[in-house]
Design an enzyme around this catalytic site. Structure first.
Site, PDB file in Angstrom:
ATOM      1  N   LYS A 157       0.807  -1.223   0.000  1.00 56.25           N
ATOM      2  CA  LYS A 157       0.000   0.000   0.000  1.00 56.25           C
ATOM      3  C   LYS A 157       0.843   1.278   0.000  1.00 56.25           C
ATOM      4  O   LYS A 157       0.377   2.334  -0.442  1.00 56.25           O
ATOM      5  CB  LYS A 157      -0.936   0.009   1.206  1.00 56.25           C
ATOM      6  CG  LYS A 157      -2.063  -1.002   1.148  1.00 56.25           C
ATOM      7  CD  LYS A 157      -3.174  -0.544   0.225  1.00 56.25           C
ATOM      8  CE  LYS A 157      -4.411  -1.413   0.349  1.00 56.25           C
ATOM      9  NZ  LYS A 157      -5.511  -0.943  -0.513  1.00 56.25           N
ATOM     10  N   SER A 212      -8.972  -0.328   6.804  1.00 57.69           N
ATOM     11  CA  SER A 212      -8.914  -1.249   7.937  1.00 57.69           C
ATOM     12  C   SER A 212      -7.510  -1.362   8.503  1.00 57.69           C
ATOM     13  O   SER A 212      -7.319  -1.929   9.566  1.00 57.69           O
ATOM     14  CB  SER A 212      -9.395  -2.641   7.502  1.00 57.69           C
ATOM     15  OG  SER A 212      -8.514  -3.182   6.535  1.00 57.69           O
ATOM     16  N   GLY A 220      -7.205  -2.597  -6.378  1.00 61.05           N
ATOM     17  CA  GLY A 220      -6.137  -1.680  -6.759  1.00 61.05           C
ATOM     18  C   GLY A 220      -4.857  -2.392  -7.144  1.00 61.05           C
ATOM     19  O   GLY A 220      -4.264  -2.121  -8.189  1.00 61.05           O
ATOM     20  N   GLU A 253      -9.351 -13.938  -3.734  1.00 66.55           N
ATOM     21  CA  GLU A 253     -10.014 -13.239  -2.631  1.00 66.55           C
ATOM     22  C   GLU A 253     -10.625 -14.235  -1.650  1.00 66.55           C
ATOM     23  O   GLU A 253     -10.732 -15.435  -1.967  1.00 66.55           O
ATOM     24  CB  GLU A 253     -11.086 -12.292  -3.166  1.00 66.55           C
ATOM     25  CG  GLU A 253     -12.250 -12.980  -3.837  1.00 66.55           C
ATOM     26  CD  GLU A 253     -13.310 -12.007  -4.325  1.00 66.55           C
ATOM     27  OE1 GLU A 253     -13.286 -10.834  -3.931  1.00 66.55           O
ATOM     28  OE2 GLU A 253     -14.169 -12.443  -5.116  1.00 66.55           O
ATOM     29  N   GLY A 293     -15.984 -13.211   1.082  1.00 67.38           N
ATOM     30  CA  GLY A 293     -16.202 -11.907   0.451  1.00 67.38           C
ATOM     31  C   GLY A 293     -15.880 -11.988  -1.019  1.00 67.38           C
ATOM     32  O   GLY A 293     -14.937 -11.354  -1.502  1.00 67.38           O
ATOM     33  N   ASP A 343     -17.129 -10.841  -3.722  1.00 70.76           N
ATOM     34  CA  ASP A 343     -17.768  -9.836  -4.577  1.00 70.76           C
ATOM     35  C   ASP A 343     -17.039  -9.670  -5.907  1.00 70.76           C
ATOM     36  O   ASP A 343     -17.664  -9.513  -6.960  1.00 70.76           O
ATOM     37  CB  ASP A 343     -17.847  -8.491  -3.859  1.00 70.76           C
ATOM     38  CG  ASP A 343     -16.485  -8.017  -3.384  1.00 70.76           C
ATOM     39  OD1 ASP A 343     -15.878  -7.152  -4.047  1.00 70.76           O
ATOM     40  OD2 ASP A 343     -16.008  -8.517  -2.356  1.00 70.76           O
ATOM     41  N   SER A 365       1.289  -9.705  -0.298  1.00 66.17           N
ATOM     42  CA  SER A 365       0.988  -8.269  -0.277  1.00 66.17           C
ATOM     43  C   SER A 365       1.305  -7.559   1.025  1.00 66.17           C
ATOM     44  O   SER A 365       1.410  -6.329   1.042  1.00 66.17           O
ATOM     45  CB  SER A 365      -0.477  -8.040  -0.646  1.00 66.17           C
ATOM     46  OG  SER A 365      -1.340  -8.707   0.264  1.00 66.17           O
TER      47      SER A 365
END
Length: 317
Positions: free
Chosen positions: A51, A76, A179, A201, A205, A207, A301
Site C-alpha cells: 500500500k 482497515s 487496486g 479473494e 467476500g 464480490d 501483499s
C-alpha cells in the site's frame, strides 16, 4: 484509465522512498507445486505492505494548497498506515477513518506515524464518514484503491517482480478492492503479454469473483474473514473495468485454507505474512490452479500480523 506509462512514472516517483522488495524462491514450494515460483515479498515494504507504493504516489502529486490542508483516508489498516507514513515523509497532515476492531498492530502503527485516527463501528459507512470529514475540514480524500494514482503505484510491485524474475506464465495476486490486481495486471500484460493474471479473494467476500463472472458490479456487506485487508464490499468504478479487460480469472479461498497456507509460509520460508498477504499463495498451495512446469509469480501483499491473534490461531490447533 491507467496505462503502463503511468506505472512507469509512478515507479520513478516513488523510487527515492519505496523499497525494491526482494523476489524470493523456495525449493520446497517448487517441489510441492511442480512449478518455478517467484514470491514478490511486499511484507518487506515500508510500513509492511504494498500500500505504501500507491499512497506515496498519490500524495506526492497533490498541489501545494492540498498538501497544506491535508488528506483523509478510510482503511482497515494497511492503506491507513501507508497514508500516515507518506504524509509524515511529505509533511502532510493525515486523518484516517478506521473500524473500531482494526488490528491493534495496524492501529498503533497508524498513530505512530502521526495520523489522527477517527474510529467507527461496523454499521457506519466509512466512506460517508470520510467524505463528511473531507468537506468539513477541507481535506483531500484519498480512497484505498479506486484512484488512478493509487492503481498506478500498486502496479509497480508487479513491474519489479517481472523485471527481476523474468517473464512469467502466471501471476497470482490478492484482491480486495482491486487496486493491486488492476495495477499488476496492467504491468504484467505489458511486460509479459502471454502471462495469465488471476486474482484471489476470501470465499466469505467473493464480490470480485461474482462481479467478474456476471460482468456487473456485485456488492457484499462487510465480509467476515480473517483477511482484514480484503474486507471491501465491492470493486471500484475504476478497478472493475480494468479487471474485466486485463485479468484472466478469479479464485476464492476459505479462511481455513488461508490459515494453513499462511502458517506454511511462516514455517518453511521463515517470512511473516498476514492473512490478506497470503491469499495468492493459498490458491497455489491448495492446488486450485494448474501450475505444473510453469513460471509462477505470487505477490505476498503484506506482513502486518497481530501476533496475539496469531498465537490464538496456533493454540486452536
Amino acid at each position: 484509465m491507467v496505462s503502463f506509462d503511468d506505472i512507469t512514472r509512478a515507479h520513478e516517483r516513488i523510487r527515492p522512498q519505496a523499497k525494491r522488495t526482494p523476489v524470493m524462491t523456495s525449493a520446497t514450494v517448487d517441489a510441492l507445486t511442480g512449478a518455478s515460483v517467484f514470491f514478490k515479498c511486499e511484507n518487506f515494504q515500508r510500513m509492511g505492505a504494498f500500500k505504501f507504493r500507491g499512497a506515496y504516489n498519490a500524495l506526492s502529486q497533490l498541489g501545494d494548497d492540498a498538501k497544506k490542508r491535508g488528506v483523509v483516508a478510510f482503511s482497515s489498516g494497511n492503506h491507513a498506515q501507508a497514508i500516515a507514513l507518506s504524509g509524515k515523509l511529505l509533511g502532510i497532515k493525515t486523518v484516517i477513518v478506521m473500524p473500531h476492531d482494526a488490528p491493534k498492530v495496524k492501529l498503533d502503527a497508524t498513530r505512530g506515524y502521526g495520523a489522527e485516527v477517527v474510529q467507527y463501528i461496523k454499521h457506519e459507512d466509512r466512506e460517508t464518514l470520510a467524505t463528511k470529514l473531507a468537506s468539513e475540514r477541507g481535506l483531500t480524500l484519498i480512497p484505498p484503491f479506486d484512484h488512478p494514482h493509487i492503481i498506478a503505484g500498486q502496479g509497480t510491485a508487479a513491474k519489479e517482480l517481472i523485471e527481476d524474475a523474468g517473464a512469467l506464465d502466471l501471476l497470482l495476486v490478492p484482491c480486495g478492492g482491486g487496486g493491486l490486481l488492476s495495477g499488476s495486471s496492467i504491468a504484467a500484460k505489458h511486460l509479459a503479454p502471454e502471462c495469465r493474471v488471476i486474482g484471489v479473494e476470501p470465499a466469505a467476500g467473493d464480490d470480485a469473483t461474482q462481479s467478474f463472472l456476471k460482468k456487473r458490479l456485485v456488492s457484499i456487506a462487510v465480509p467476515d474473514t480473517i483477511a482484514d485487508g480484503a474486507r471491501t464490499p465491492s470493486l471500484g468504478k475504476l478497478t472493475f473495468p480494468i479487471i474485466l479487460r486485463t485479468v484472466d480469472g478469479m479464485l476464492t479461498v476459505t479462511d481455513a485454507e488461508l490459515t494453513r497456507a499462511m502458517f506454511y509460509l511462516w514455517e518453511r520460508m521463515k517470512i511473516l505474512v498476514e492473512p490478506t498477504g497470503a491469499l495468492a499463495f493459498t490458491a497455489l498451495f491448495t492446488g486450485k490452479v494448474p501450475v505444473k512446469n510453469l513460471r509462477v509469480g505470487v505477490i505476498l501483499s503484506g506482513g502486518n500480523v497481530d501476533l496475539r491473534w496469531a498465537a490464538a490461531q496456533i493454540n486452536k490447533g
